[in-house]
Scaffold this motif. Structure first.
Motif, PDB file in Angstrom:
ATOM      1  N   ASP A  19      -5.883   7.469   0.612  1.00  0.00           N
ATOM      2  CA  ASP A  19      -6.500   6.227   1.133  1.00  0.00           C
ATOM      3  C   ASP A  19      -5.445   5.134   1.247  1.00  0.00           C
ATOM      4  N   GLU A  20      -4.568   5.072   0.240  1.00  0.00           N
ATOM      5  CA  GLU A  20      -3.548   4.008   0.250  1.00  0.00           C
ATOM      6  C   GLU A  20      -2.625   4.167   1.459  1.00  0.00           C
ATOM      7  N   MET A  53      -1.347   2.208   7.051  1.00  0.00           N
ATOM      8  CA  MET A  53      -1.347   2.423   8.510  1.00  0.00           C
ATOM      9  C   MET A  53      -2.185   1.368   9.235  1.00  0.00           C
ATOM     10  N   TYR A  54      -3.408   1.064   8.698  1.00  0.00           N
ATOM     11  CA  TYR A  54      -4.218   0.040   9.395  1.00  0.00           C
ATOM     12  C   TYR A  54      -3.463  -1.277   9.414  1.00  0.00           C
ATOM     13  N   GLU A 109       0.841  -1.203   0.000  1.00  0.00           N
ATOM     14  CA  GLU A 109       0.000   0.000   0.000  1.00  0.00           C
ATOM     15  C   GLU A 109       0.875   1.252   0.000  1.00  0.00           C
ATOM     16  N   ILE A 110       1.935   1.233   0.787  1.00  0.00           N
ATOM     17  CA  ILE A 110       2.784   2.429   0.907  1.00  0.00           C
ATOM     18  C   ILE A 110       3.609   2.640  -0.371  1.00  0.00           C
ATOM     19  N   ILE A 111       4.223   1.582  -0.865  1.00  0.00           N
ATOM     20  CA  ILE A 111       4.975   1.713  -2.128  1.00  0.00           C
ATOM     21  C   ILE A 111       3.994   1.995  -3.273  1.00  0.00           C
TER      22      ILE A 111
END
Ligand code: FAQ
Length: 321
Positions: free
Chosen positions: A80-81, A86-87, A51-53
């Motif tokens: 959102d990504e 984070m979640y 998600e972060i990349i």
């Protein structure tokens, strides 16, 4: 039963297995086999890193979005990504690792992230195609994870999947606008689909016969379907959408099989997949270098937060002393 319970191991194991057999949730306070914990950390960390990349390929177009409306949509999606990351890091932390440690592993290339984010975004059509195909594949893969046996991961996935649906729709809506635009715009969409189709199929992981983790992950109710089952579901779901858009999926072997009531399709290039997941994809080095720079330039924020937290704790101690 709690993780600090002093009952013997077989009793812990029986209770764990009974929970899995009853299709109930394992929670952080419960005892769990070490291999289950490690598998979850591996998968959730890889998912969080993705998600972060995954913010980078589309983030690349925020400053060049063709209108204010498109820019607002894209900004919201990329934010959102970050939230999904984070979640997922928070879910991983319930297993006894911390985010700092996982981030270090990512930037040292000791943990993986999805192969799909190692391809460049060359045109604005890629924003639409990522939403349609990449988020579409992500939804196919992740909806079953809402029923994963590990509570914090399953609950994180519920919210993530809702947002992924919006992501997929925004991509499809953008592509609909482009295919109904000029011939050059329609050609841009087709060119983008040609580049992203096979990497999207690779997102589901290796073929079942080459997937070392599937069998155990399914026995633990972490994965609910095999990689090939989900890939098939994605193809069947996507073909009519491609027809509605008027684009061709670049696979000469793609056709409806009446007997199977499913589409036959060609084999992804697994040598390319292996190269990409071992760090030799078109943008692996760039993605990691960018993430490393962002992490280093955020060091002062983390330091300031730490000093502030220490000061608050010291004040609290003074008051209660
Ligand atoms: N890329 O035995 P399996 C998104 C690795 S989020 C890289 O089949 P498993 C949202 C695998 O880790 C996308 N590596 O493994 C978004 C293992 O290596 P290891 C991420 C891959 O875990 C959209 C080895 O190959 N989604 O897109 C890949 O049972 C737009 C053997 O494989 C998730 O992470 C791959 N594609 O099944 C964001 C979903 N496939 O660790 C921004 C959760 C396999 O032993 C923009 N994850 N490998 O060294 C899963 O469902 C599973 O982990 C699989 C892989 C299905 C990905």
């Amino acid at each position: 039963m709690t993780a600090t319970d002093e009952r013997s191991h077989p009793a812990f194991e029986d209770e764990f297995q009974a929970t899995i057999d009853a299709d109930q949730r394992i929670e952080p306070r419960d005892w769990m086999p070490e291999a289950y914990r490690k598998t979850l950390i591996r998968q959730i960390a890889q998912h969080a890193h993705s998600e972060i990349i995954g913010m980078q390929p589309e983030g690349n177009w925020i400053g060049r979005a063709p209108s204010l409306r498109r820019k607002a949509i894209l900004l919201a999606k990329v934010q959102d990504e970050a939230g999904h990351g984070m979640y997922l890091y928070a879910a991983a932390e319930t297993l006894g690792v911390d985010r700092e440690e996982l981030t270090e592993k990512l930037i040292e290339s000791k943990q993986k992230y999805s192969s799909i984010f190692n391809y460049p975004t060359l045109t604005y059509a890629d924003v639409g195609v990522i939403g349609w195909l990449v988020d579409g594949a992500a939804i196919c893969n992740q909806v079953p994870l809402c029923r994963c046996s590990y509570g914090p991961y399953a609950r994180a996935m519920v919210r993530i999947c809702k947002e992924e649906s919006f992501h997929q729709r925004q991509g499809y809506e953008l592509l609909l606008a482009m295919v109904n635009g000029t011939p050059a715009q329609k050609a841009m969409v087709q060119e983008s689909v040609d580049r992203w189709w096979w990497p999207s199929l690779m997102m589901f992981g290796p073929a079942d016969g080459d997937s070392p983790n599937t069998q155990q992950s399914m026995a633990w109710n972490i994965k609910r379907h095999t990689n090939d089952e989900l890939r098939q579901r994605f193809v069947d779901m996507t073909v009519p959408q491609a027809e509605a858009l008027g684009v061709t999926l670049p696979d000469p072997d793609l056709r409806w099989n009446d007997e199977r009531q499913a589409h036959d399709f060609g084999e992804p290039d697994w040598s390319e997949f292996k190269a990409v997941i071992s760090g030799a994809g078109p943008t692996n080095a760039q993605r990691i270098a960018h993430r490393r720079r962002a992490h280093e330039s955020g060091a002062w924020v983390r330091e300031a937060a730490r000093v502030y937290a220490d000061k608050q704790a010291a004040k609290k101690r003074e008051v209660t002393a």
